[in-house]
Scaffold this motif. Structure first.
Motif, short mmCIF file in Angstrom:
data_model
loop_
_atom_site.label_atom_id
_atom_site.label_comp_id
_atom_site.label_asym_id
_atom_site.label_seq_id
_atom_site.Cartn_x
_atom_site.Cartn_y
_atom_site.Cartn_z
N ASN A 120 6.60 -2.92 -7.24
CA ASN A 120 5.89 -1.90 -8.02
C ASN A 120 6.85 -1.28 -9.02
O ASN A 120 7.87 -0.69 -8.64
N SER A 121 6.55 -1.44 -10.30
CA SER A 121 7.46 -0.96 -11.34
C SER A 121 7.55 0.55 -11.39
O SER A 121 8.56 1.11 -11.80
N GLY A 122 6.49 1.26 -11.00
CA GLY A 122 6.51 2.72 -11.06
C GLY A 122 7.41 3.35 -10.02
O GLY A 122 8.08 4.35 -10.29
N TRP A 123 7.46 2.77 -8.82
CA TRP A 123 8.27 3.34 -7.73
C TRP A 123 9.62 2.66 -7.58
O TRP A 123 10.42 3.07 -6.75
N ARG A 124 9.87 1.64 -8.38
CA ARG A 124 11.08 0.85 -8.16
C ARG A 124 12.35 1.67 -8.30
O ARG A 124 13.31 1.49 -7.56
N ASN A 125 12.39 2.58 -9.29
CA ASN A 125 13.59 3.39 -9.54
C ASN A 125 13.35 4.87 -9.27
O ASN A 125 14.06 5.71 -9.81
N ALA A 126 12.36 5.17 -8.45
CA ALA A 126 12.02 6.57 -8.22
C ALA A 126 12.98 7.25 -7.25
O ALA A 126 13.23 8.45 -7.34
N TYR A 150 -7.82 -9.58 -7.86
CA TYR A 150 -7.72 -8.14 -7.67
C TYR A 150 -6.26 -7.75 -7.45
O TYR A 150 -5.49 -8.49 -6.82
N HIS A 151 -5.92 -6.60 -8.02
CA HIS A 151 -4.56 -6.05 -7.95
C HIS A 151 -4.61 -4.81 -7.06
O HIS A 151 -5.31 -3.84 -7.38
N ILE A 152 -3.87 -4.83 -5.96
CA ILE A 152 -3.85 -3.72 -5.01
C ILE A 152 -2.51 -3.00 -5.14
O ILE A 152 -1.45 -3.61 -5.01
N SER A 153 -2.56 -1.69 -5.40
CA SER A 153 -1.34 -0.91 -5.61
C SER A 153 -1.49 0.44 -4.90
O SER A 153 -2.55 1.06 -4.92
N ALA A 154 -0.45 0.94 -4.30
CA ALA A 154 0.83 0.32 -4.03
C ALA A 154 1.07 0.47 -2.53
O ALA A 154 0.62 1.42 -1.91
N VAL A 155 1.78 -0.48 -1.96
CA VAL A 155 2.05 -0.47 -0.53
C VAL A 155 3.51 -0.07 -0.33
O VAL A 155 4.41 -0.71 -0.87
N MET A 156 3.73 1.00 0.43
CA MET A 156 5.08 1.55 0.62
C MET A 156 5.53 1.26 2.05
O MET A 156 4.97 1.79 3.01
N ILE A 157 6.54 0.40 2.15
CA ILE A 157 7.04 -0.02 3.47
C ILE A 157 8.34 0.70 3.74
O ILE A 157 9.31 0.58 2.99
N ASP A 196 15.57 4.01 1.44
CA ASP A 196 14.81 3.73 0.23
C ASP A 196 13.66 2.80 0.57
O ASP A 196 13.88 1.68 1.05
N PRO A 197 12.40 3.19 0.33
CA PRO A 197 11.27 2.35 0.74
C PRO A 197 11.10 1.13 -0.15
O PRO A 197 11.49 1.12 -1.32
N LEU A 198 10.49 0.11 0.41
CA LEU A 198 10.09 -1.07 -0.35
C LEU A 198 8.64 -0.84 -0.81
O LEU A 198 7.74 -0.70 0.02
N MET A 258 5.14 7.11 5.21
CA MET A 258 5.46 5.74 4.88
C MET A 258 4.80 4.78 5.88
O MET A 258 4.60 5.11 7.05
N SER A 259 4.52 3.57 5.40
CA SER A 259 3.93 2.55 6.25
C SER A 259 5.04 1.74 6.91
O SER A 259 6.19 1.74 6.47
N SER A 260 4.63 1.01 7.95
CA SER A 260 5.59 0.16 8.63
C SER A 260 5.57 -1.23 7.99
O SER A 260 4.87 -1.47 7.00
N LEU A 261 6.32 -2.14 8.57
CA LEU A 261 6.40 -3.49 8.01
C LEU A 261 5.09 -4.27 8.16
O LEU A 261 4.96 -5.37 7.63
N TYR A 262 4.13 -3.70 8.91
CA TYR A 262 2.82 -4.35 9.06
C TYR A 262 1.83 -3.88 8.00
O TYR A 262 0.63 -4.16 8.10
N ALA A 263 2.31 -3.16 6.97
CA ALA A 263 1.40 -2.55 6.00
C ALA A 263 0.65 -3.61 5.19
O ALA A 263 -0.53 -3.42 4.86
#
Length: 454
Positions: free
Chosen positions: A66-72, A193-200, A87-89, A1-6
């Motif tokens: 991110n709709s794909g990871w929102r309820n994962a 541009y759409h950048i996906s996905a950043v996991m905080i 639970d990651p953001l 997982m990334s930190s809050l600086y992701a």
């Protein structure tokens, strides 16, 4: 997982990707200027009056979940709202790539080259992320870096599960106009541009329960009871029938499969009953309708419980499909086998009952908030017309505060033609049965009935 600086790390990596591509492609020669890659808001970029320079600007204008990871993940909070896990953001980033030119066609050259670079990098390799965030000597001499770059270098962006993907975004002319109006800056050629996905990763420590002192496992077969049919019989000597009405005091025959377990119970509405062991079988259960069950529609199911553990604890194990149990009310009878019906305050005008009060004793008793109706069907009408049918609501039942029900129900009747009527009482949609004639000379329903007239 990334930190809050992701998020800042993603912007840094994209800037480095564009900057390296422009240097490797020697774009500065084509525009005769030192090209700069920035990440500023458009209104902070100098322009006009000959001050504009050739540069690419990458601006983050929107962040969406991110709709794909929102309820994962599993639920991150308990029933009281307290956090349980980490639970990651997970978010998606939306960038606007804008080209500025110090001279004619410079902006078009830079925008085309920048779009080609991002097109050729649909997924940013983890090695490139590490290279962009940890340039040579960065980790060994991190103390010489500004605090912002030191924080971004430790974002761990390359270690997240999901790789960073770059996708062109189709932004309409109307949306572009709204964006640049909100920027309060002169319009310049841009691409989205759409950048996906950043996991905080969450910084909140997860809640930890007490360690397990001893493990107690019990294996039980997966045996779910199934109800296939409900039959009713007035007493043990009468054969059960699916067409017989279910009345208070009747014996209910529940048929199905796998009906018995270690502990077998019946759930009728919000009430629980336990049939005697002698009435339990794998394919059928005998159950006498209790007196405390009100008339109306009730869901009925069979459920099992098992007892295990140290100390022993009873737990539910399986429950059957629910079926509809319609408990029908009935008029009570007097010792002479007549029905307990009384008509008072009768006022008749010619062939019409102007007013009157019909009282009846019913079983089971009527409870508060139950809807009770009296259905009258004309008995033996003339052949020249159809039988009259009337429905009257009952007066609110008078129930003492220390009791739950009353057997006496009163129905005010008015504007009723003088005639003989068959009576039915309807409680929460369940109607009392009518008695069919056994005399071939007099077919049809014959009881209960009442004659209203002079």
């Amino acid at each position: 997982m990334s930190s809050l600086y992701a998020i800042a790390a993603v912007t840094t990596v994209l800037k480095d990707l564009l900057n390296n591509g422009l240097i490797d492609g020697d774009v500065a020669t084509a525009v005769s200027d030192n090209v700069v890659v920035s990440s500023l808001p458009p209104n902070r970029i100098p322009g006009g009056n000959g001050e504009e320079r050739s540069q690419l600007n990458l601006f983050l204008y929107r962040v969406t979940p991110n709709s794909g990871w929102r309820n994962a993940g599993l639920p991150a909070r308990d029933h009281s709202g307290h956090p349980l896990g980490r639970d990651p953001l997970v978010v998606d980033l939306h960038y606007l790539l804008t080209a500025y030119g110090a001279d004619e066609l410079h902006a078009e050259i830079l925008l085309g080259y920048g779009m080609q670079l991002l097109h050729e990098t649909p997924v940013i390799p983890r090695e490139q992320i590490d290279t962009s965030l940890a340039s040579p000597g960065l980790l060994d001499d991190a103390a010489d870096l500004p605090p912002t770059l030191r924080a971004i270098a430790g974002s761990a962006l390359s270690q997240q599960v999901e790789q960073i993907k770059i996708t062109p975004a189709d932004i309409s002319v109307e949306d572009l106009s709204k964006l640049w109006t909100s920027f309060q800056a002169p319009f310049r050629p841009s691409a989205g541009y759409h950048i996906s996905a950043v996991m905080i990763e969450s910084r909140r420590p997860p809640a930890r329960g007490l360690p397990v002192r001893a493990r107690n496992l019990t294996a039980i077969p997966f045996q779910r009871p199934t109800i296939t049919r409900l039959l009713s019989q007035p007493d043990a000597t009468t054969e059960a029938s699916p067409h017989a009405p279910i009345l208070p005091g009747n014996i209910l025959l529940i048929r199905g499969r796998d009906l018995t377990g270690e502990q077998t119970h019946l759930r009728i509405g919000n009430r629980t009953y336990t049939p005697p062991p002698d009435n339990l079988g794998e394919t059928e259960i005998l159950f006498t309708i209790p007196d405390d069950l009100p008339a109306g529609l009730h869901p009925l199911s069979v459920f099992h419980e098992v007892t295990f553990g140290d100390p022993p604890v009873t737990r539910p194990s399986a429950e059957s499909n629910p079926v509809a149990l319609v408990l029908r009310p009935q008029f009570q009878r007097l010792p002479d086998d007549s029905y307990d019906l009384t008509v008072t305050d009768l006022e008749i005008d010619g062939s019409t009952v102007i007013t009157g009060l019909l009282s009846a004793r019913v079983s089971p008793g009527v409870r508060r908030r139950q809807r009770v109706e009296l259905v009258l069907n004309e008995y033996d009408p003339p052949a020249t017309r159809t039988a009259r049918r009337l429905v009257y609501d009952a007066n609110p039942p008078v129930i003492p505060e220390d009791e739950e029900e009353t057997e006496m129900v009163a129905f005010p009747i008015r504007n009723l033609p003088v005639a003989t009527y068959l009576l039915r009482i309807r409680v929460d949609g369940a109607e009392s049965p009518l008695v069919h004639s056994t005399d071939p000379a007099e077919p049809g329903y014959v009881q209960p009935r009442i004659s209203l007239g002079p």
